[in-house]
Write an enzyme that holds these catalytic residues in place. Structure first.
Site, PDB file in Angstrom:
ATOM      1  N   ASP A 123      35.240  33.413  34.439  1.00 56.65           N
ATOM      2  CA  ASP A 123      35.019  33.036  35.943  1.00 56.65           C
ATOM      3  C   ASP A 123      33.994  33.897  36.333  1.00 56.65           C
ATOM      4  O   ASP A 123      33.910  35.106  36.236  1.00 56.65           O
ATOM      5  CB  ASP A 123      36.325  33.380  36.599  1.00 56.65           C
ATOM      6  CG  ASP A 123      36.413  32.807  38.061  1.00 56.65           C
ATOM      7  OD1 ASP A 123      35.771  31.720  38.106  1.00 56.65           O
ATOM      8  OD2 ASP A 123      36.810  33.154  38.933  1.00 56.65           O
ATOM      9  N   HIS A 130      29.584  33.679  49.308  1.00 58.52           N
ATOM     10  CA  HIS A 130      30.930  34.280  49.052  1.00 58.52           C
ATOM     11  C   HIS A 130      30.704  35.768  48.738  1.00 58.52           C
ATOM     12  O   HIS A 130      31.633  36.517  49.222  1.00 58.52           O
ATOM     13  CB  HIS A 130      31.322  33.393  47.894  1.00 58.52           C
ATOM     14  CG  HIS A 130      32.660  34.001  47.222  1.00 58.52           C
ATOM     15  ND1 HIS A 130      33.984  34.218  47.828  1.00 58.52           N
ATOM     16  CD2 HIS A 130      33.163  34.772  46.146  1.00 58.52           C
ATOM     17  CE1 HIS A 130      35.001  34.618  47.174  1.00 58.52           C
ATOM     18  NE2 HIS A 130      34.389  34.939  46.073  1.00 58.52           N
ATOM     19  N   GLU A 196      40.201  28.920  45.691  1.00 58.97           N
ATOM     20  CA  GLU A 196      38.656  29.360  45.556  1.00 58.97           C
ATOM     21  C   GLU A 196      37.923  28.004  44.940  1.00 58.97           C
ATOM     22  O   GLU A 196      38.425  27.399  43.983  1.00 58.97           O
ATOM     23  CB  GLU A 196      38.595  30.649  44.327  1.00 58.97           C
ATOM     24  CG  GLU A 196      38.808  31.720  45.069  1.00 58.97           C
ATOM     25  CD  GLU A 196      38.261  32.803  44.263  1.00 58.97           C
ATOM     26  OE1 GLU A 196      37.892  32.832  43.167  1.00 58.97           O
ATOM     27  OE2 GLU A 196      38.183  33.825  44.757  1.00 58.97           O
ATOM     28  N   GLU A 198      35.307  26.042  43.207  1.00 60.91           N
ATOM     29  CA  GLU A 198      34.241  26.421  42.365  1.00 60.91           C
ATOM     30  C   GLU A 198      34.015  25.210  41.651  1.00 60.91           C
ATOM     31  O   GLU A 198      34.568  23.942  41.404  1.00 60.91           O
ATOM     32  CB  GLU A 198      34.930  27.537  41.311  1.00 60.91           C
ATOM     33  CG  GLU A 198      35.519  28.671  41.840  1.00 60.91           C
ATOM     34  CD  GLU A 198      35.653  29.704  40.746  1.00 60.91           C
ATOM     35  OE1 GLU A 198      35.273  29.709  39.668  1.00 60.91           O
ATOM     36  OE2 GLU A 198      36.318  30.759  41.183  1.00 60.91           O
ATOM     37  N   ASP A 228      40.513  28.222  41.418  1.00 60.90           N
ATOM     38  CA  ASP A 228      40.988  29.436  41.029  1.00 60.90           C
ATOM     39  C   ASP A 228      41.945  30.202  41.944  1.00 60.90           C
ATOM     40  O   ASP A 228      41.482  31.155  42.533  1.00 60.90           O
ATOM     41  CB  ASP A 228      39.717  30.501  40.469  1.00 60.90           C
ATOM     42  CG  ASP A 228      39.984  31.469  39.676  1.00 60.90           C
ATOM     43  OD1 ASP A 228      41.007  31.347  38.883  1.00 60.90           O
ATOM     44  OD2 ASP A 228      39.654  32.831  39.975  1.00 60.90           O
ATOM     45  N   ARG A 232      45.604  37.339  47.075  1.00 57.84           N
ATOM     46  CA  ARG A 232      44.705  38.293  47.566  1.00 57.84           C
ATOM     47  C   ARG A 232      45.082  39.963  47.635  1.00 57.84           C
ATOM     48  O   ARG A 232      44.521  40.741  47.496  1.00 57.84           O
ATOM     49  CB  ARG A 232      43.967  38.139  48.765  1.00 57.84           C
ATOM     50  CG  ARG A 232      43.314  36.875  48.726  1.00 57.84           C
ATOM     51  CD  ARG A 232      41.861  36.996  47.770  1.00 57.84           C
ATOM     52  NE  ARG A 232      41.571  35.599  47.978  1.00 57.84           N
ATOM     53  CZ  ARG A 232      40.534  35.129  47.198  1.00 57.84           C
ATOM     54  NH1 ARG A 232      40.009  35.837  46.229  1.00 57.84           N
ATOM     55  NH2 ARG A 232      39.848  34.204  47.180  1.00 57.84           N
ATOM     56  N   GLN A 235      45.521  41.058  44.096  1.00 60.30           N
ATOM     57  CA  GLN A 235      44.001  41.466  43.730  1.00 60.30           C
ATOM     58  C   GLN A 235      43.798  42.864  44.265  1.00 60.30           C
ATOM     59  O   GLN A 235      43.167  43.629  43.390  1.00 60.30           O
ATOM     60  CB  GLN A 235      43.323  40.388  44.002  1.00 60.30           C
ATOM     61  CG  GLN A 235      41.710  40.562  43.859  1.00 60.30           C
ATOM     62  CD  GLN A 235      40.708  39.402  43.888  1.00 60.30           C
ATOM     63  OE1 GLN A 235      41.318  38.354  44.454  1.00 60.30           O
ATOM     64  NE2 GLN A 235      39.727  39.484  43.798  1.00 60.30           N
ATOM     65  N   LYS A 248      44.907  36.419  39.218  1.00 65.13           N
ATOM     66  CA  LYS A 248      44.064  35.298  38.924  1.00 65.13           C
ATOM     67  C   LYS A 248      44.918  34.546  37.777  1.00 65.13           C
ATOM     68  O   LYS A 248      44.317  33.667  37.288  1.00 65.13           O
ATOM     69  CB  LYS A 248      42.704  35.623  38.592  1.00 65.13           C
ATOM     70  CG  LYS A 248      41.968  36.418  39.711  1.00 65.13           C
ATOM     71  CD  LYS A 248      41.402  35.315  40.722  1.00 65.13           C
ATOM     72  CE  LYS A 248      40.281  36.227  41.512  1.00 65.13           C
ATOM     73  NZ  LYS A 248      39.459  35.121  42.172  1.00 65.13           N
ATOM     74  N   THR A 252      44.983  28.074  37.324  1.00 63.10           N
ATOM     75  CA  THR A 252      43.670  27.620  37.610  1.00 63.10           C
ATOM     76  C   THR A 252      43.662  26.229  37.482  1.00 63.10           C
ATOM     77  O   THR A 252      43.803  25.554  36.380  1.00 63.10           O
ATOM     78  CB  THR A 252      42.648  28.200  36.820  1.00 63.10           C
ATOM     79  OG1 THR A 252      42.368  29.589  36.942  1.00 63.10           O
ATOM     80  CG2 THR A 252      41.037  27.550  37.106  1.00 63.10           C
ATOM     81  N   GLU A 358      37.762  33.926  53.132  1.00 67.09           N
ATOM     82  CA  GLU A 358      36.573  33.931  54.120  1.00 67.09           C
ATOM     83  C   GLU A 358      36.776  33.156  55.230  1.00 67.09           C
ATOM     84  O   GLU A 358      36.139  33.393  56.349  1.00 67.09           O
ATOM     85  CB  GLU A 358      35.549  33.265  53.142  1.00 67.09           C
ATOM     86  CG  GLU A 358      35.120  34.296  51.983  1.00 67.09           C
ATOM     87  CD  GLU A 358      34.308  33.408  50.790  1.00 67.09           C
ATOM     88  OE1 GLU A 358      34.764  32.797  49.973  1.00 67.09           O
ATOM     89  OE2 GLU A 358      32.900  33.292  51.156  1.00 67.09           O
TER      90      GLU A 358
END
Lengths: 415, 415
Positions: A123, A130, A196, A198, A228, A232, A235, A248, A252, A358
């Site tokens: 990844d 971002h 996420e 992607e 993904d 948070r 993380q 993570k 996915t 975000e």
């Protein structure tokens, strides 16, 4: 290039994800077990069946197993032959139409499975907005981008075993977390579960040493949309000093349809402006970015779908080919079926951000969904990505990349 | 338990790595292609041949392919049956000795290959002295251990494609580097290439959800020695914020012999003292640390072997079972053949440090090797690990885990 008309009428609608120009690849089950399939309009062409009937001749049986890895391994000449033959079978004036028709199945009645076996998953973090947004939240605006970010596509190895196909429910994970005001960590369900947005690139040819950006481009077989899922809070506690790990690793999600690289050739886009020149081994090769529109829809459990973000793969600062070239600099061997996630693709505006982190700015400015403010994902939420390269009379789409968040299990370690 | 005497006399010497108590597993080629083999003294028992001759009956042919993955997947009851049958064939009074003897080959004449297929590779950071040493160098003594370190076994995903067997030459990598006094990065061969002394644990059973430490212990099939070659200059530039990537992707060397977990049961050791209690899901299960002596030898290209470090797996703060349990907390699926590196195992004294980074304290206090001071690895250096659990009359050894550093290729991207 304009639309290539097909005798499958539904493929000729301008808003269809799967015209003859696309020929996206999946693995489907229409009641007779999993088989390789090609999306055409609202149908799936049974490619395993076409090969078995002698209508598709790739020099060797490559589609007997329900996975596209064998075709990938056969190399670019066979990729091209496959597209030529499929185009010939499905074009408007196809001579073998009557023999092909029995091999078509309604997409609506089929179950879609993983289209390929993921060998290893990497990844990246190749979206500048971002990286800037996350860096601003964590380190302040003056130190938003790490010192290395404009020089190499930062990436980390992910977990191939956790990659699942669109539609697979996603169980909210437990993990060790510690809030800034807490004196000790605790084991709890993630309270800041996120998506996420992607683009995933699939490596279709192996390598044993460093490859150039141009060589890397040729090694890429195709692309998928990729979510993904990220916890948070887990993380934040775990990621120093060796990077994200369990935050993570829950899942996915990828779209069920692989869009082959050559289908996107007419949608190439120029690279972004470079604030500082890239070193020669990563320099732009000129044809490895694409113009693909992306969107994120959130559907609450008892609510209606609401688009919460729209952006484009042009927002990437490093192309998948640059990511792959960097991946090989140390001599790291790459293999058929390796999957490279781009990192979250956010745009410059608040409504183009590719994660709840975000969109809600770390929870400080909640997003309104169906009239209700929310910072991160709730149980029952469905996140759906769509993506397509858009021409005046047709589009090259990926289908939906969707997953629904299930409530956490009871504490798996309760005595 | 004392030595189990074997009719293979060389297996009964107290300093032999491979007594009957061990039954270490490898893949060897003695001129007839790769086959599964069991180390016994200075011989290799051709397990594929023993199975083919009906002398080994595992309920199904598990050793036809040159890899131990199929035996792993068959589960702990078969692992035990395999050990029982091999012990019966090789013990001193074995009744079938004459039928077994033709299946033995001299170890000296055989080539050893990868003993199993690595599914995914994870590298932990579970040695406290190593984490403290590295943290002190990078962040100062007061902030040496990251805040999370005493609460979770920090780890990151590595690259399975780069795992190689002992004896494979290791090519010095190129990479992007930037010294603290340089204004911009450059692409260069690593000037701070290093080894890391680790224990590797092989996952022999799959899981789909969180597992306890006790369950994790039962999932571990066996252990190897592991050298996670590291380019410190590439690592320093790339590792923020998502962890090591290309700095660790050139190669990871494993010993050619898998020591099964049950062979190490008599060498269990108590867990370390806990400065702060572990949360219940990671609490010590009481039987998952081992007492295995480790050493590192450096042999310069035209020099003589010199032992530069000696330590013990007791220096780990988190056991492989605790690493594996943590790996599953998020729901991350684990698969047969997953490999978990422990992280560098350093002891408390300067001569027990498991990397050049620590031995030379970042290059500031070079180590003297064959009379010459040196900070990191030179071209032509061979690094060899040895490891063994030691009883009064026998030892359970891993054989050598060795690799020689080759000079970097010319710039792979030169025009």
């Amino acid at each position: 290039m304009g639309l290539l008309p097909s005798w499958v009428e539904s493929a000729n609608a301008p808003d269809c994800d799967f015209p003859l120009n696309n020929l996206a690849l999946g693995v489907f089950d229409a009641g007779n077990g999993p088989r390789c399939g090609v999306a055409i309009g609202d149908r799936i062409a049974d490619a395993t069946g076409l090969e078995g009937a002698g209508l598709l001749d790739l020099g060797a049986p490559l589609l007997a197993h329900p996975s596209w890895n064998a075709l990938m391994a056969a190399g670019p000449a066979i990729w091209a032959a496959f597209r030529d033959q499929m185009t010939d079978l499905l074009r408007q004036a196809a001579s073998k139409r009557d023999r092909v028709a029995p091999h078509l199945h309604p997409m609506a009645g089929a179950t879609l499975q993983m289209p390929f076996t993921v060998t290893e998953f990497t990844d990246f973090y190749a979206g500048r907005h971002h990286a800037t947004n996350v860096g601003t939240m964590f380190r302040g605006a003056d130190n938003a981008l790490p010192a290395n970010w404009l020089h190499i596509p930062i990436g980390y190895n992910g977990r191939a075993s956790s990659v699942v196909v669109s539609g697979t429910p996603i169980r909210r994970p437990w993990g060790q977390v510690k809030g800034p005001d807490e004196s000790a960590p605790r084991f709890a369900p993630s309270a800041r579960f996120d998506f996420e947005l992607e683009l995933g690139a699939i490596v279709g040819q192996s390598s044993t040493g460093p490859v150039t950006v141009a060589q890397a481009q040729d090694m890429i077989f195709g692309y998928v949309l990729l979510n993904d899922w990220s916890a948070r809070d887990i993380q934040a506690w775990e990621y120093q000093p060796l990077g994200p790990f369990q935050s993570k690793a829950t899942a996915t999600t990828i779209s069920p349809w692989i869009v082959m690289r050559t289908a996107l050739d007419p949608f190439r886009a120029p690279p972004p402006a470079r604030e500082t020149p890239l070193l020669p081994h990563l320099a732009d090769a000129g044809h490895d970015f694409h113009d693909i529109a992306l969107s994120v829809t959130l559907t609450p459990e008892h609510g209606t779908p609401q688009t919460i973000a729209s952006t484009n793969t042009r927002e990437l600062y490093y192309s998948p080919a640059q990511q792959l070239a960097h991946h090989t600099t140390s001599g790291c061997p790459m293999r058929v079926g390796d999957l490279l996630g781009s990192g979250t693709i956010s745009g410059p505006t608040p409504d183009s951000r590719g994660s709840m982190l975000e969109l809600s700015w770390g929870g400080q400015t909640p997003v309104t969904v169906n009239g209700t403010p929310r910072a991160f994902l709730h149980d029952g939420d469905t996140i759906t990505f769509h993506g397509a390269a858009i021409a005046p009379d047709h589009r090259i789409g990926f289908g939906a990349c969707a997953g629904t968040v299930l409530p956490a299990h009871p504490n798996p370690y309760a005595p």
